[in-house]
Design a protein around this motif. Structure first.
Motif, PDB file in Angstrom:
ATOM      1  N   THR A 107       0.815  -1.212   0.000  1.00  0.00           N
ATOM      2  CA  THR A 107       0.000   0.000   0.000  1.00  0.00           C
ATOM      3  C   THR A 107       0.851   1.265   0.000  1.00  0.00           C
ATOM      4  O   THR A 107       0.558   2.225  -0.721  1.00  0.00           O
ATOM      5  CB  THR A 107      -0.954  -0.002   1.209  1.00  0.00           C
ATOM      6  N   GLY A 108       1.919   1.275   0.783  1.00  0.00           N
ATOM      7  CA  GLY A 108       2.778   2.447   0.841  1.00  0.00           C
ATOM      8  C   GLY A 108       3.411   2.765  -0.504  1.00  0.00           C
ATOM      9  O   GLY A 108       3.571   3.938  -0.870  1.00  0.00           O
ATOM     10  N   VAL A 109       3.773   1.725  -1.251  1.00  0.00           N
ATOM     11  CA  VAL A 109       4.358   1.918  -2.574  1.00  0.00           C
ATOM     12  C   VAL A 109       3.305   2.464  -3.531  1.00  0.00           C
ATOM     13  O   VAL A 109       3.548   3.400  -4.292  1.00  0.00           O
ATOM     14  CB  VAL A 109       4.934   0.591  -3.107  1.00  0.00           C
ATOM     15  N   ALA A 110       2.121   1.873  -3.485  1.00  0.00           N
ATOM     16  CA  ALA A 110       1.040   2.321  -4.369  1.00  0.00           C
ATOM     17  C   ALA A 110       0.688   3.777  -4.114  1.00  0.00           C
ATOM     18  O   ALA A 110       0.556   4.573  -5.062  1.00  0.00           O
ATOM     19  CB  ALA A 110      -0.191   1.443  -4.171  1.00  0.00           C
ATOM     20  N   MET A 111       0.542   4.145  -2.854  1.00  0.00           N
ATOM     21  CA  MET A 111       0.104   5.500  -2.526  1.00  0.00           C
ATOM     22  C   MET A 111       1.079   6.556  -3.038  1.00  0.00           C
ATOM     23  O   MET A 111       0.671   7.635  -3.468  1.00  0.00           O
ATOM     24  CB  MET A 111      -0.077   5.643  -1.019  1.00  0.00           C
ATOM     25  N   LYS A 112       2.359   6.246  -3.016  1.00  0.00           N
ATOM     26  CA  LYS A 112       3.338   7.227  -3.463  1.00  0.00           C
ATOM     27  C   LYS A 112       3.303   7.404  -4.979  1.00  0.00           C
ATOM     28  O   LYS A 112       3.701   8.456  -5.506  1.00  0.00           O
ATOM     29  CB  LYS A 112       4.747   6.839  -3.015  1.00  0.00           C
ATOM     30  N   ALA A 113       2.824   6.387  -5.698  1.00  0.00           N
ATOM     31  CA  ALA A 113       2.845   6.428  -7.155  1.00  0.00           C
ATOM     32  C   ALA A 113       1.520   6.851  -7.783  1.00  0.00           C
ATOM     33  O   ALA A 113       1.469   7.143  -8.979  1.00  0.00           O
ATOM     34  CB  ALA A 113       3.238   5.057  -7.699  1.00  0.00           C
ATOM     35  N   LEU A 114       0.439   6.901  -7.008  1.00  0.00           N
ATOM     36  CA  LEU A 114      -0.883   7.140  -7.593  1.00  0.00           C
ATOM     37  C   LEU A 114      -0.979   8.433  -8.394  1.00  0.00           C
ATOM     38  O   LEU A 114      -1.629   8.476  -9.445  1.00  0.00           O
ATOM     39  CB  LEU A 114      -1.955   7.145  -6.495  1.00  0.00           C
ATOM     40  N   ASP A 115      -0.349   9.480  -7.922  1.00  0.00           N
ATOM     41  CA  ASP A 115      -0.444  10.775  -8.608  1.00  0.00           C
ATOM     42  C   ASP A 115       0.075  10.710 -10.036  1.00  0.00           C
ATOM     43  O   ASP A 115      -0.395  11.453 -10.907  1.00  0.00           O
ATOM     44  CB  ASP A 115       0.319  11.853  -7.837  1.00  0.00           C
ATOM     45  N   VAL A 116       1.043   9.836 -10.280  1.00  0.00           N
ATOM     46  CA  VAL A 116       1.605   9.714 -11.630  1.00  0.00           C
ATOM     47  C   VAL A 116       0.525   9.268 -12.606  1.00  0.00           C
ATOM     48  O   VAL A 116       0.379   9.818 -13.708  1.00  0.00           O
ATOM     49  CB  VAL A 116       2.782   8.709 -11.645  1.00  0.00           C
ATOM     50  N   PHE A 117      -0.256   8.279 -12.200  1.00  0.00           N
ATOM     51  CA  PHE A 117      -1.315   7.763 -13.073  1.00  0.00           C
ATOM     52  C   PHE A 117      -2.467   8.764 -13.185  1.00  0.00           C
ATOM     53  O   PHE A 117      -2.967   9.023 -14.283  1.00  0.00           O
ATOM     54  CB  PHE A 117      -1.811   6.422 -12.538  1.00  0.00           C
ATOM     55  N   GLN A 118      -2.839   9.336 -12.051  1.00  0.00           N
ATOM     56  CA  GLN A 118      -3.985  10.245 -12.051  1.00  0.00           C
ATOM     57  C   GLN A 118      -3.709  11.514 -12.853  1.00  0.00           C
ATOM     58  O   GLN A 118      -4.531  11.937 -13.663  1.00  0.00           O
ATOM     59  CB  GLN A 118      -4.355  10.599 -10.601  1.00  0.00           C
ATOM     60  N   SER A 119      -2.567  12.113 -12.637  1.00  0.00           N
ATOM     61  CA  SER A 119      -2.269  13.383 -13.305  1.00  0.00           C
ATOM     62  C   SER A 119      -2.057  13.213 -14.804  1.00  0.00           C
ATOM     63  O   SER A 119      -2.243  14.162 -15.573  1.00  0.00           O
ATOM     64  CB  SER A 119      -1.037  14.037 -12.678  1.00  0.00           C
ATOM     65  N   ASN A 120      -1.694  12.001 -15.238  1.00  0.00           N
ATOM     66  CA  ASN A 120      -1.467  11.751 -16.660  1.00  0.00           C
ATOM     67  C   ASN A 120      -2.614  10.979 -17.313  1.00  0.00           C
ATOM     68  O   ASN A 120      -2.503  10.563 -18.467  1.00  0.00           O
ATOM     69  CB  ASN A 120      -0.156  10.982 -16.849  1.00  0.00           C
ATOM     70  N   LYS A 121      -3.710  10.799 -16.564  1.00  0.00           N
ATOM     71  CA  LYS A 121      -4.891  10.096 -17.064  1.00  0.00           C
ATOM     72  C   LYS A 121      -4.504   8.745 -17.661  1.00  0.00           C
ATOM     73  O   LYS A 121      -4.927   8.365 -18.766  1.00  0.00           O
ATOM     74  CB  LYS A 121      -5.634  10.951 -18.090  1.00  0.00           C
ATOM     75  N   SER A 122      -3.684   8.020 -16.902  1.00  0.00           N
ATOM     76  CA  SER A 122      -3.207   6.702 -17.316  1.00  0.00           C
ATOM     77  C   SER A 122      -3.819   5.652 -16.394  1.00  0.00           C
ATOM     78  O   SER A 122      -3.718   5.744 -15.171  1.00  0.00           O
ATOM     79  CB  SER A 122      -1.676   6.653 -17.235  1.00  0.00           C
ATOM     80  N   LEU A 123      -4.441   4.650 -16.968  1.00  0.00           N
ATOM     81  CA  LEU A 123      -5.199   3.663 -16.207  1.00  0.00           C
ATOM     82  C   LEU A 123      -4.296   2.783 -15.349  1.00  0.00           C
ATOM     83  O   LEU A 123      -3.282   2.263 -15.830  1.00  0.00           O
ATOM     84  CB  LEU A 123      -5.991   2.783 -17.169  1.00  0.00           C
ATOM     85  N   LEU A 124      -4.681   2.595 -14.087  1.00  0.00           N
ATOM     86  CA  LEU A 124      -3.998   1.683 -13.170  1.00  0.00           C
ATOM     87  C   LEU A 124      -5.027   0.750 -12.552  1.00  0.00           C
ATOM     88  O   LEU A 124      -6.028   1.204 -11.986  1.00  0.00           O
ATOM     89  CB  LEU A 124      -3.282   2.462 -12.062  1.00  0.00           C
ATOM     90  N   ILE A 125      -4.774  -0.561 -12.639  1.00  0.00           N
ATOM     91  CA  ILE A 125      -5.585  -1.551 -11.937  1.00  0.00           C
ATOM     92  C   ILE A 125      -4.721  -2.160 -10.845  1.00  0.00           C
ATOM     93  O   ILE A 125      -3.726  -2.830 -11.134  1.00  0.00           O
ATOM     94  CB  ILE A 125      -6.113  -2.650 -12.878  1.00  0.00           C
ATOM     95  N   VAL A 126      -5.072  -1.920  -9.607  1.00  0.00           N
ATOM     96  CA  VAL A 126      -4.327  -2.429  -8.454  1.00  0.00           C
ATOM     97  C   VAL A 126      -4.867  -3.819  -8.131  1.00  0.00           C
ATOM     98  O   VAL A 126      -6.011  -3.971  -7.725  1.00  0.00           O
ATOM     99  CB  VAL A 126      -4.478  -1.489  -7.249  1.00  0.00           C
TER     100      VAL A 126
END
Length: 408
Positions: A107-126
């Motif tokens: 979870t800690g790794v995911a949380m730090k990276a989420l902004d990259v996907f969100q700000s670039n409108k790039s799909l992430l499936i966790v």
């Protein structure tokens, strides 16, 4: 999923795009990022997720891929380190420009990276990380973050409901002091409060600890009648070993991490009888379950599997992504795939369950409370606590749609 069914979907969907467009892109693979901890303490879980995704990609490519284009996994190891996960996310989204990404077990790794996907409108499936905040950070209607793993808020309530059902009320909590532990403790306290209870005792510990005998003695002396350990795989095993060493016979409960092979190995088998939340378990009564395990065994000989849940959820994630690609009708941009995932036109018969609608514009979590099972370690393998559940699992537990999405 049976390959004949997948082949039919692929052939039918092909007609949605012109033959000319398909021919122009036939030699170009559809590149899907995969970010998992392939080394480090969570490697067992991450490698299981990788194999699960590889099984799906292999099946899909054998029947033609996406409009004649093979799927290709762009694999990266985040090592369970937040800074590494962030760096890799930036590389895959900004440089590699992958179509979408499947990933994260921590979870800690995911949380730090989420902004990259969100700000670039790039799909992430966790497909592995369960921290409640992952799909809560952004409003679903604008979020590019989806998940096929069970959120901790569901796992904690499920465990507390089981504890109450057993007539237990003095619940001891043994929780690591990581961000995952902090969030888990918050969810556990909320679930207990919902049942009119408070933690009987709370003890925290550092991730990486090799022995918890003194902490276990302290909890045993408190007079608690049940134990919930909240931590990752290896440390879940340390908890089980300490409980056995203390001769403390109270029931032990834990999140899905208690089902990881690392917990079994670290405890020396002393996880036997401990109970944990599961979305899927080995089940000989279910064809799709058994077929997946056979395909998995062709790629990996590990026994037991590092994590069947992360493997199955990653497998299902690839197939759900494929269906969204067909529904997107040739537009593989992030916004188009997001809309397609939220508004599926076909049912997906997966390993975890059959999804009529895994996601919606108001709900980006594929798992609902009614889809959880209570699992245990029995003779060195994961199994259902209640034997009746093994047969009841053949009756599909369909996702409960959130009230906000029901009127769409």
């Amino acid at each position: 999923m049976r390959r004949t069914g997948l082949r039919a979907i692929v052939l039918a969907a092909t007609t949605l795009v012109s033959g000319l467009a398909a021919a122009q892109t036939a030699v170009q693979p559809v590149r899907i990022g995969l970010i998992m901890p392939l080394t480090g303490g969570s490697a067992g879980t991450g490698n299981s997720a990788l194999v699960g995704a590889e099984v799906a990609v292999q099946e899909i490519n054998e029947v033609g891929g996406y409009l004649g284009r093979p799927l290709e996994l762009v694999i990266r190891d985040d090592k369970g380190a937040p800074d590494e996960g962030l760096k890799i996310a930036q590389e895959l989204v900004l440089k590699q420009k992958v179509t979408a990404t499947i990933g994260f077990c921590n979870t800690g790794v995911a949380m730090k990276a989420l902004d990259v996907f969100q700000s670039n409108k790039s799909l992430l499936i966790v497909s592995c990380s369960t921290g409640t905040e992952i799909t809560a950070k952004y409003p679903a209607e604008s979020s590019y973050i989806f998940r096929t793993a069970a959120p901790d808020r569901l796992q904690t309530q499920f465990l507390v409901d089981e504890i109450v059902k057993r007539g237990l009320s003095k619940v001891a909590l043994l929780v690591d002091n990581s961000g995952y532990g902090d969030a888990g403790l918050k969810d556990l306290e909320a679930a207990l409060a919902h049942a009119g209870l408070k933690p009987h005792a709370v003890v925290r510990f550092k991730v990486g600890v090799q022995n918890l005998d003194e902490e276990m003695k302290q909890l045993k002396a408190s007079g608690a009648d049940s134990l919930v350990g909240w931590t990752v795989g290896p440390e879940s095993g340390v908890i089980s070993a300490a409980r056995a060493n203390a001769g403390w016979k109270v029931p032990q409960f834990g999140p899905w991490a208690l089902s990881h092979a690392a917990a079994f190995e670290t405890s020396g088998g002393k996880v036997e009888g401990a109970m944990m939340v599961q979305t899927v378990l080995p089940n000989p009564f279910m064809d799709r379950n058994s077929a997946f395990l056979r395909s998995y065994a062709k790629l990996s000989k590990e026994s037991p599997i590092g994590s069947m849940m992360s493997a199955a959820q990653s497998y299902d994630s690839v197939h759900l992504l494929l269906r969204s690609m067909f529904d997107a009708r040739g537009d593989l941009s992030g916004p188009s795939l997001k809309r397609a995932l939220e508004n599926p036109t076909t049912t997906y018969r997966g390993v975890v369950t059959t999804y009529e609608r895994a996601f919606s514009p108001a709900d980006h979590d594929a798992i609902s409370a009614n889809m959880l099972w209570l699992g245990t370690w029995r003779h060195g393998e994961r199994a259902y606590v209640y034997k009746d559940d093994e047969r009841r699992a053949t009756v599909i537990r369909r996702k409960e749609i959130k009230a906000a999405a029901a009127g769409e």
